[in-house]
Design a protein around this motif. Structure first.
Motif, mmCIF file in Angstrom:
data_model
loop_
_atom_site.group_PDB
_atom_site.id
_atom_site.type_symbol
_atom_site.label_atom_id
_atom_site.label_comp_id
_atom_site.label_asym_id
_atom_site.label_seq_id
_atom_site.Cartn_x
_atom_site.Cartn_y
_atom_site.Cartn_z
ATOM 1 N N SER A 125 38.206 29.927 52.841
ATOM 2 C CA SER A 125 36.698 30.451 52.963
ATOM 3 C C SER A 125 36.623 31.702 52.122
ATOM 4 C CB SER A 125 36.402 30.883 54.229
ATOM 5 O OG SER A 125 35.252 31.614 54.372
ATOM 6 N N SER A 126 35.805 32.090 51.290
ATOM 7 C CA SER A 126 35.609 33.017 50.337
ATOM 8 C C SER A 126 35.863 34.525 51.205
ATOM 9 C CB SER A 126 34.540 33.070 49.448
ATOM 10 O OG SER A 126 33.202 33.390 50.396
ATOM 11 N N ASP A 172 32.639 27.130 51.553
ATOM 12 C CA ASP A 172 32.258 27.923 52.575
ATOM 13 C C ASP A 172 30.959 27.073 53.316
ATOM 14 O OD1 ASP A 172 33.542 30.153 51.979
ATOM 15 O OD2 ASP A 172 31.915 31.286 50.815
#
Length: 581
Positions: A465-466, A490
């Motif tokens: 995930s960012s 995401d």
């Protein structure tokens, strides 16, 4: 009916693109032809100065041997060495390997500056006696303009490659007065594929290049062949096949010599600019013994002597061996110049020796030894460059005898297949490029253009995930070692890719407070599974990426279906497997 405007727009765009390519190919033809004339003029001027003005002042004749010949290639090699070490290292050797490197690894990007220095260096090298050819520099400088205009007009990489091929074909056609052969040279060696859409602009550029050069130097054939070729016998065709095998062996010996001498110079612990001078000294020593037999420069005068049947069997063998050594010393020491002319000369002497010996043993079977000089001229190049079609046409055009084309094709194809066994799919151009660590095959560019990403992509993926912290990202990479490239997703949406090496851009004391959103790459990171390896390589080169996410867009949404990952090393591994085969 709703798609009709879109279809008309697409057709119009395609037509405009073709018109643009055709227009640019005409421009490439003019530029290639002009620079072919310029290169020839420079070589003639430099050769005249060194042989007619300088040589009489430095001559020292001992027992009919002029020691002055020792100095001419040595001086030329020293000047070329200075150009290499001070201005452009890319001018070493033949220009064709540099073009192959650019086409494959650099999205067809070449600086005209490299072509300019290549022209100057090769003019000096050949003009002072270096045993090399003109095709390398003219191909490089003409192709560099194709790359320049393609870049300025923001053309796609494949169109830039096509323009580079047009420039090369025009330069070759103008240099040797061979428009058809020049076009095939570009398509067979550089573009490595012949299609109608590519062939039309390349042949057009080659014809224009030949015409433009002819405006300055006329349209006479490079070689004068006076004997009657109508005496070729059907029974000779098996002998032509044997000649092809023999010429492939000679090609192997030439490449073996080049590799040995090249490694010798590479190991020398001396300044770079000195090495071409030492190579020039060795060439000068050979020229001193046979100054008028074609060891000086391109050697076309020696080829003409062989065509005129003025050389005995012993002399043919001696010149064959000496030209192999002279060419290897010139290019292997880092000098500037192509390999086309030396290979044609070596092949001429090999074919002449084969034909002369055969005529002595079986006079009823051999029509004329001079015919075998012509066939050998094509066959050695065919085996070395792995390009039987273009050389057959070029030799036919250079001699003006298209009636010899059938035996040329038979001999060249025979040597091609034997050479393919000897060199394991490589050519003299890709072997030279191998010195830089790029172990390509003769058909590498074709392989890149026909293999799709899904055939080699990795499906062993770990997504992140960012919002993950840099510190956690570093630990994750340790957990999933050796993975070091992670697609960023995401809530099911593909956002880009994160490289573990990029965490070093963030100070260590900020790892806990910084997420990978600050280092992830989001632009141009997604490629289709149906894209070719060449398209993937172009994308990575253009945007400085080490990997691409393979995904397909879900119809009617802005989301992507993640399928895999393709890396630069994945593509390299394809070459490694082909090399082992």
């Amino acid at each position: 009916m709703e798609n009709m405007p879109h279809s008309k727009s697409a057709i119009k765009e395609s037509s405009n693109n073709r018109l643009l390519i055709l227009s640019l190919s005409c421009l490439m033809g003019v530029i290639g032809g002009l620079f072919a004339a310029v290169l020839r003029f420079l070589i003639e001027i430099i050769s005249y100065f060194f042989t007619e003005i300088l040589l009489p002042h430095i001559s020292l004749v001992i027992q009919d041997y002029n020691l002055g010949y020792l100095l001419l290639p040595t001086i030329g090699g020293l000047i070329v060495g200075i150009i290499i070490s001070k201005f452009s290292k890319e001018v070493q050797g033949s220009g064709i390997p540099y073009l192959l490197e650019s086409m494959t690894f650099k999205s067809a990007k070449i600086s005209p500056r490299v072509g300019l220095f290549k022209t100057i260096a090769t003019s000096i090298s050949i003009g002072t006696g270096g045993s090399a050819g003109k095709e390398g520099p003219i191909a490089l400088i003409a192709a560099s303009f194709g790359s320049f205009f393609g870049g300025k007009l923001s053309l796609r990489p494949e169109n830039k490659r096509l323009l580079m091929t047009c420039g090369l074909a025009a330069g070759i056609a103008g240099t040797f007065g061979a428009p058809a052969g020049g076009a095939l040279f570009g398509l067979e060696i550089l573009y490595q594929g012949i299609t109608l859409s590519a062939g039309i602009p390349v042949f057009l550029a080659a014809v224009i290049g030949s015409v433009v050069t002819g405006l300055f130097y006329g349209y006479d054939n490079i070689f004068a062949v006076d004997f009657d070729l109508s005496s070729i016998k059907i029974a000779e065709y098996p002998i032509f096949i044997l000649l092809g095998v023999f010429c492939a062996i000679v090609a192997y010996l030439h490449i073996f010599s080049y590799k040995k001498i090249s490694r010798l110079f590479h190991k020398m612990k001396i300044p770079l600019f000195i090495k071409p001078a030492i190579g020039g000294l060795l060439v000068g020593l050979l020229i001193m013994f046979y100054p008028d037999s074609g060891l000086y420069g391109t050697g076309f005068n020696g080829i003409q002597q062989a065509f005129d049947e003025n050389l005995a069997l012993g002399m043919l063998v001696i010149l064959l061996i000496l030209k192999i050594l002279a060419s290897s010393a010139t290019i292997g020491s880092g000098g500037s110049g192509g390999v086309f002319a030396p290979l044609v000369y070596i092949g001429c002497m090999a074919g002449g020796a084969f034909g002369t010996a055969g005529n002595s043993l079986f006079p009823s079977l051999i029509s004329t030894p001079a015919l075998y000089c012509i066939l050998g001229s094509a066959a050695v190049f065919s085996a070395s460059a792995q390009a039987p079609l273009n050389i057959s046409l070029i030799i036919a055009e250079m001699t003006g005898h298209f009636d010899v084309f059938p035996p040329l094709i038979v001999t060249s194809i025979s040597s091609y297949y034997v050479g393919r066994i000897f060199f394991k799919g490589s050519s003299i151009y890709t072997l030279i490029l191998g010195r830089k660590g790029h172990h390509l095959k003769a058909d590498t560019i074709y392989l890149l253009g026909t293999t799709q990403v899904h055939e080699i992509m990795s499906t062993n993926l770990v997504t992140v995930s960012s919002s993950i912290k840099i510190s956690d990202f570093a630990q994750l990479s340790n957990q999933y070692h050796p993975l070091n490239k992670f697609p960023v997703v995401d809530f099911g949406n593909l956002k880009g890719i994160a490289f573990i090496d990029d965490i070093n851009k963030i100070p260590y004391n900020s790892w806990e407070s910084t997420t990978i959103k600050s280092i992830m790459r989001t632009e141009h990171t997604i490629i289709s599974a149906k894209a070719t390896l060449q398209e993937a390589m172009d994308r990575m080169n253009q945007y400085n990426l080490r990997a691409l996410v393979v995904a397909e867009k879900i119809e009617g949404t802005d989301k992507y279906n993640l399928q895999g990952l393709v890396t630069f090393n994945d593509i390299i591994s394809v070459w490694q497997k082909e090399r082992k085969k």
